[in-house]
Design a protein around this motif. Sequence first.
Motif, PDB file in Angstrom:
ATOM      1  N   THR A 294       0.948  -1.168  -0.096  1.00  0.00           N
ATOM      2  CA  THR A 294      -0.158   0.027   0.009  1.00  0.00           C
ATOM      3  C   THR A 294       0.964   1.249  -0.114  1.00  0.00           C
ATOM      4  OG1 THR A 294      -0.166   0.263   2.407  1.00  0.00           O
ATOM      5  CG2 THR A 294      -1.813  -1.174   1.215  1.00  0.00           C
ATOM      6  N   GLN A 296       1.541   3.124   2.505  1.00  0.00           N
ATOM      7  CA  GLN A 296       0.926   3.953   3.442  1.00  0.00           C
ATOM      8  C   GLN A 296       1.985   4.173   4.606  1.00  0.00           C
ATOM      9  OE1 GLN A 296      -2.116   5.339   2.995  1.00  0.00           O
ATOM     10  NE2 GLN A 296      -1.428   4.183   0.952  1.00  0.00           N
ATOM     11  N   THR A 322      -9.799   1.807   5.752  1.00  0.00           N
ATOM     12  CA  THR A 322      -9.981   3.340   5.942  1.00  0.00           C
ATOM     13  C   THR A 322      -9.407   3.967   7.169  1.00  0.00           C
ATOM     14  OG1 THR A 322     -12.131   3.198   7.154  1.00  0.00           O
ATOM     15  CG2 THR A 322     -12.374   2.952   4.719  1.00  0.00           C
ATOM     16  N   HIS A 343      -8.941   9.040   4.695  1.00  0.00           N
ATOM     17  CA  HIS A 343      -8.077   8.297   3.653  1.00  0.00           C
ATOM     18  C   HIS A 343      -8.735   6.776   3.564  1.00  0.00           C
ATOM     19  CE1 HIS A 343      -5.342   7.683   0.668  1.00  0.00           C
ATOM     20  NE2 HIS A 343      -4.631   6.745   1.426  1.00  0.00           N
ATOM     21  N   VAL A 345      -7.900   3.164   1.072  1.00  0.00           N
ATOM     22  CA  VAL A 345      -7.303   2.219  -0.074  1.00  0.00           C
ATOM     23  C   VAL A 345      -7.987   1.192  -0.443  1.00  0.00           C
ATOM     24  CG1 VAL A 345      -5.115   1.303  -0.533  1.00  0.00           C
ATOM     25  CG2 VAL A 345      -5.144   3.449   0.565  1.00  0.00           C
ATOM     26  N   ILE A 443      -3.355   7.079  -4.133  1.00  0.00           N
ATOM     27  CA  ILE A 443      -3.100   6.053  -3.162  1.00  0.00           C
ATOM     28  C   ILE A 443      -2.628   6.452  -1.771  1.00  0.00           C
ATOM     29  CG2 ILE A 443      -1.817   3.759  -2.642  1.00  0.00           C
ATOM     30  CD1 ILE A 443      -2.730   3.013  -5.743  1.00  0.00           C
ATOM     31  N   GLN A 473     -13.133   9.719  -2.601  1.00  0.00           N
ATOM     32  CA  GLN A 473     -11.982   9.039  -2.351  1.00  0.00           C
ATOM     33  C   GLN A 473     -11.220   8.498  -3.826  1.00  0.00           C
ATOM     34  OE1 GLN A 473     -10.006   8.525   0.293  1.00  0.00           O
ATOM     35  NE2 GLN A 473     -11.247   9.649   1.682  1.00  0.00           N
ATOM     36  N   LEU A 475     -11.913   5.732  -5.477  1.00  0.00           N
ATOM     37  CA  LEU A 475     -11.481   4.652  -5.294  1.00  0.00           C
ATOM     38  C   LEU A 475     -11.344   3.798  -6.542  1.00  0.00           C
ATOM     39  CD1 LEU A 475     -13.800   3.621  -2.121  1.00  0.00           C
ATOM     40  CD2 LEU A 475     -11.399   4.096  -2.265  1.00  0.00           C
ATOM     41  N   LYS A 478      -7.873   4.563  -7.830  1.00  0.00           N
ATOM     42  CA  LYS A 478      -6.998   3.909  -6.776  1.00  0.00           C
ATOM     43  C   LYS A 478      -6.756   2.376  -6.968  1.00  0.00           C
ATOM     44  CE  LYS A 478      -7.648   7.143  -2.820  1.00  0.00           C
ATOM     45  NZ  LYS A 478      -7.986   7.448  -1.510  1.00  0.00           N
ATOM     46  N   MET A 482      -3.660  -0.051  -7.741  1.00  0.00           N
ATOM     47  CA  MET A 482      -3.442  -0.843  -6.855  1.00  0.00           C
ATOM     48  C   MET A 482      -3.282  -2.424  -7.441  1.00  0.00           C
ATOM     49  SD  MET A 482      -2.977  -0.305  -3.778  1.00  0.00           S
ATOM     50  CE  MET A 482      -3.065  -1.633  -2.723  1.00  0.00           C
TER      51      MET A 482
END
Length: 502
Positions: A294, A296, A322, A343, A345, A443, A473, A475, A478, A482
């Motif tokens: 990710t 993150q 989330t 946020h 993902v 992302i 978001q 998504l 993203k 991903m």
Amino acid sequence: MATAPNTWSRTRARLTATHVKAAQKLLAGGRIEGRGHEWADELERGLVLRVGKTGGAWYLKTEQRTVRLGDMDLPVAAAREAAQRSRVDLRDGRVPSRANLRVWQEAHRRGMSPADALDAAFPETVSEQSQEERRRDGPWEWADLVDLYLAKVLPGFVPRWATQFEKHLRRAVTDDLARKLAADVDQADLLRVRDAVAADRTPSAAADTMEAVRAALDWAKRDQPILSGLARIPYPWWRDGLHVDWSSTPREHTPTVSELVRTLIIAERHRSLGGTAKETSDGMLAALWAVVFTGQRAGALTGTKKATVRSWPERPGWQIWTWTAAEMKGPKSAKSKKAARPHAVPIPPQALAVLARFKTDPESPYLFPSRVAGKAVYPTGLTQLFGRLQGDPKGGRSGKMTERPGADLFAAHDIRPWTPHDVRRTLPTFLDLEKLAGAGSAILAHKAAARTGADAERELAASITLKHYIHSQRLDLKAEGMSLWVAAVLEAYEAERARLGS
């Protein structure tokens, strides 16, 4: 003309006992108009006899604060003496002692001589203040200033930064400074702290400590100048007098996908290092995989709660992880006024299948639980894992060190040292080459990069068709990024496993 109901009337005069008696008669006869009347003394600047409908008292009024000196039966000469002593306290950065003023009043009520009253109320040697009294009335000692500042600011920090910030500032509370008056702590004192921290730790640690010291002194000077004693310091010398000859060097390392997956492989194969039976936990390994998948920030990612994970009906098998705005805050945003944002993902099924291999506590509220019940793994755990894999010796009791028998596994497997944060460069670099820079930015919770041509049209169309949370978001965008990234990671993982031998 009658006095307005909500105002004070005022008279200036060289006050005598006659004025006090007049005030007492007005009060006794119920003839106080408006809110009341004030007699300002022309002899002692700031001394006021204030009489309202329920009583009267002597006050000293200054630009800094108003001090109640005693009830109106205090003789005029005694009120002037109390005003003079209170003004000296304020000038020296102290709050006049309410206990001393009460003794002064009582001594005169009992008819004590002026000399005996002075000895009783304002002795040359007084008992030491308790910590509670000192912090309430001042003047503060250096340890008081630090404790009270931390109590003020730490609740506004995210927990991990609060711990670090407190550690930085408390380095400045040395044995020789703790009981020193805050107003007497000078540049030489704090430069000795700076040099000691730099010598014992690192220049960057010294810089962190001096930054925290400046913040604490700024707060005391701005918000509590009287209690802290800093009112008598005209210029905040600490703002440019605590320089540290150090600056951070931005990291530019971008590990390759092969380096990332080789790290995953050696972490899985070498779970016990350094002559200890304690193995890397499944929760820590799952967290390492999640960092690679990710990109993150480790702080938010390792604390991910199962309750904030959602399924994505439009994409069977996918999950949406989330985080709230508070969970997304890092050390910098905790200190700044820039608001963090919620946020999310999307996680593809292939990534979830890998994470499911790790047997973590099903009762834990966290996706990546630690060995301690009810706790998540910590970002520092990842840093320590990397240290073990790179052969850093393990500290033991009595200063003993345990060497790692595997030496530097990073070097042995041609892995340049990297940190979890470095994935935040690898992932967007990969997606940029795949013409999905916008997905990479989304992302990582960055602002979307400006795009032109067909890429911009495609990303814009995607955002227009999304609704509500999914729309805000981005998504779908993203998810596109991903899918490509996770597939590339898993392909490289299988290739490296085959090359290294299962």
